[in-house]
Design a protein around this motif. Structure first.
Motif, short mmCIF file in Angstrom:
data_model
loop_
_atom_site.label_atom_id
_atom_site.label_comp_id
_atom_site.label_asym_id
_atom_site.label_seq_id
_atom_site.Cartn_x
_atom_site.Cartn_y
_atom_site.Cartn_z
N GLU A 120 6.93 48.10 41.68
CA GLU A 120 5.68 48.72 41.22
C GLU A 120 4.84 49.20 42.39
OE1 GLU A 120 4.97 46.93 36.79
OE2 GLU A 120 3.75 46.11 38.42
N LYS A 121 4.88 48.50 43.50
CA LYS A 121 4.14 48.96 44.68
C LYS A 121 4.78 50.23 45.23
CE LYS A 121 2.40 47.49 49.19
NZ LYS A 121 2.33 46.38 50.20
N SER A 122 6.11 50.27 45.25
CA SER A 122 6.82 51.45 45.77
C SER A 122 6.57 52.67 44.91
CB SER A 122 8.31 51.16 45.86
OG SER A 122 8.59 50.15 46.81
N PHE A 123 6.51 52.48 43.58
CA PHE A 123 6.31 53.58 42.65
C PHE A 123 4.84 53.83 42.33
CE2 PHE A 123 10.77 53.14 40.52
CZ PHE A 123 11.34 53.50 41.72
N GLN A 124 3.95 53.08 43.01
CA GLN A 124 2.51 53.23 42.84
C GLN A 124 2.09 53.09 41.38
OE1 GLN A 124 1.48 56.95 44.79
NE2 GLN A 124 1.90 56.15 46.82
N TYR A 125 2.63 52.06 40.77
CA TYR A 125 2.27 51.78 39.37
C TYR A 125 0.82 51.32 39.28
CZ TYR A 125 6.04 52.43 36.06
OH TYR A 125 6.94 52.99 35.20
N LYS A 126 0.18 51.76 38.23
CA LYS A 126 -1.21 51.40 37.98
C LYS A 126 -1.32 50.67 36.64
CE LYS A 126 -3.17 55.27 40.62
NZ LYS A 126 -1.87 55.72 41.16
N LYS A 127 -2.10 49.61 36.62
CA LYS A 127 -2.32 48.86 35.38
C LYS A 127 -3.03 49.75 34.37
CE LYS A 127 -0.56 45.06 36.97
NZ LYS A 127 0.75 44.57 36.46
N PRO A 128 -2.74 49.60 33.07
CA PRO A 128 -1.91 48.56 32.45
C PRO A 128 -0.43 48.92 32.36
CG PRO A 128 -2.92 49.85 30.74
CD PRO A 128 -3.40 50.44 32.05
N ASP A 144 8.50 50.15 30.91
CA ASP A 144 8.96 51.55 30.94
C ASP A 144 10.47 51.62 31.14
OD1 ASP A 144 6.31 52.21 30.71
OD2 ASP A 144 6.11 53.09 32.71
N PHE A 145 11.01 50.69 31.90
CA PHE A 145 12.44 50.71 32.22
C PHE A 145 13.12 49.41 31.79
CE2 PHE A 145 10.35 53.70 35.02
CZ PHE A 145 11.18 54.81 34.95
N ALA A 146 12.77 48.99 30.59
CA ALA A 146 13.30 47.73 30.06
C ALA A 146 14.82 47.64 30.06
CB ALA A 146 12.74 47.47 28.67
N ASN A 178 5.91 60.36 25.81
CA ASN A 178 5.24 59.38 26.68
C ASN A 178 6.20 58.21 26.97
OD1 ASN A 178 2.78 60.88 26.37
ND2 ASN A 178 2.42 59.77 24.44
N LYS A 179 6.01 57.61 28.10
CA LYS A 179 6.71 56.37 28.46
C LYS A 179 5.92 55.73 29.58
CE LYS A 179 10.73 55.95 30.66
NZ LYS A 179 12.18 55.99 31.00
N GLY A 180 4.76 55.18 29.22
CA GLY A 180 3.91 54.55 30.20
C GLY A 180 3.54 55.48 31.33
N GLN A 181 3.74 55.05 32.56
CA GLN A 181 3.42 55.87 33.72
C GLN A 181 4.51 56.89 34.00
OE1 GLN A 181 1.29 53.98 36.98
NE2 GLN A 181 2.73 54.87 38.44
N ASP A 182 5.70 56.70 33.43
CA ASP A 182 6.84 57.52 33.79
C ASP A 182 6.79 58.94 33.22
OD1 ASP A 182 9.40 58.02 34.95
OD2 ASP A 182 10.33 57.68 33.00
#
Length: 336
Positions: A22-30, A36-38, A213-217
């Motif tokens: 998540e840090k590498s992909f700059q994921y933001k909460k929530p 997203d990639f279950a 949509n798929k979260g941040q993706d």
């Protein structure tokens, strides 16, 4: 450098692995990568999530793969999707990625037809025999509110889920060459609760659907659809509600993007796959990845092309005019 393990052997490293990704992909909460990639990061696939640990068992890098199948003329071919690629930013430049990536490729190559991954780092992946190919068109006619029923696949009852799966088989997977889905695959996809499902019903039955949509993706993107209507007309309709992705111009679109990086896996499997896909129109004589060339028979001639040109000739853009094959396209639910 460190030691490589599947996450299944180091379950205590799961949280640290997700944090690194998540840090590498700059994921933001929530938003959550694990949601997203279950299908990739679910516990059932931890044997395919490879991590490199230092001597203190700190997670330095992760590369995940997901085994899927493409079906061509009733023959199933195993393929390997690669995703969740992350390296500790403090340790970049030390060869960690190369070590882990080459180990993963060696682990999977003899059992797979081809590798697919999504990235914008063309020069990097060219070094490992991956070539940018495929086509992806984006089409939109403007954004308005959708009159469709907004829900989640996981909340549908058994009969509704079956109707969606049937539409997937009868429309989306008929139009494109795409991954097969068994009950386990659909169960995995149900865990992607960040994906919105839109339904249109007629007499209580699902007549059309699309995922958006798929979260941040994939915010705002319509990346899978099925309908009893003619699909080009259906795309025209739903293009009012988001940006529709398609692998060939089912409706006119000037917005062309490359779709994926591909690398052949086992050469025997890959050759058989191409032969079957092209219905014997395009017989491959030999593949020599070391020289990055493909030798093949066409008519009475033996020809050769660079691997990158050959893959684009088969999968686009600029596909060979002499052959007609289904267009390879993975739904945003399947791509990792």
């Amino acid at each position: 450098m460190g030691n490589i393990f599947p996450l299944s052997e180091k379950p205590s490293c799961f949280e640290a692995t997700i944090k690194l990704i998540e840090k590498s992909f700059q994921y933001k909460k929530p938003n959550s990568f694990a949601i997203d990639f279950a299908p990739l990061i679910d516990k059932s696939n931890h044997h395919n999530c490879f991590i490199l640990l230092d001597e203190n068992e700190n997670v330095l890098a992760h590369i995940g793969v997901k085994d899927r199948f493409l079906s061509v003329n009733n023959k199933r071919y195993p393929i390997t999707l690669i995703g969740g690629i992350a390296v500790d930013e403090a340790r970049r430049g030390e060869g960690i990625f190369q070590t882990l990536f080459m180990d993963v490729l060696a682990e999977k190559r003899s059992d797979t037809t081809l590798f697919l991954l999504w990235s914008d780092l063309e020069k990097l992946y060219n070094k490992f025999g991956f070539f940018l190919c495929g086509t992806q068109f984006e089409y939109s006619t403007g954004i308005t509110d959708s009159p469709y029923i907004k829900t989640k696949y996981s909340t549908l009852n058994d009969d509704e889920q079956k109707q969606v799966r049937t539409l997937y088989l009868e429309s989306f997977s008929k139009i494109f060459l795409t991954t097969t889905r068994d009950e386990k695959d659909w169960s995995d996809l149900a865990k992607v609760t960040s994906a919105d499902l839109f339904l249109q019903k007629h007499n209580g039955k699902v007549e059309s659907y699309y995922f958006q949509n798929k979260g941040q993706d994939l915010p705002g993107i319509i990346y899978e659809y099925g309908s009893k209507k003619e699909i080009p007309a259906f795309i025209q309709e739903i293009s009012q509600y988001g940006k529709v992705w398609m692998a060939r111009e089912l409706v006119p679109s000037e917005n062309l993007q490359y779709q994926f990086f591909m690398s052949p896996g086992d050469l025997r499997l890959f050759s058989e796959f191409i032969l079957n896909l092209t219905n014997q129109q395009f017989a491959i004589r030999n593949i020599n990845i070391m020289k990055q060339e493909v030798y093949f028979d066409y008519g009475d001639e033996t020809l050769s092309l660079e691997t990158s040109d050959f893959l684009r000739g088969v999968f686009g853009p600029g596909a060979f005019e002499e052959i007609e094959i289904p267009t390879l396209f993975l739904s945003g639910l399947d791509s990792i």
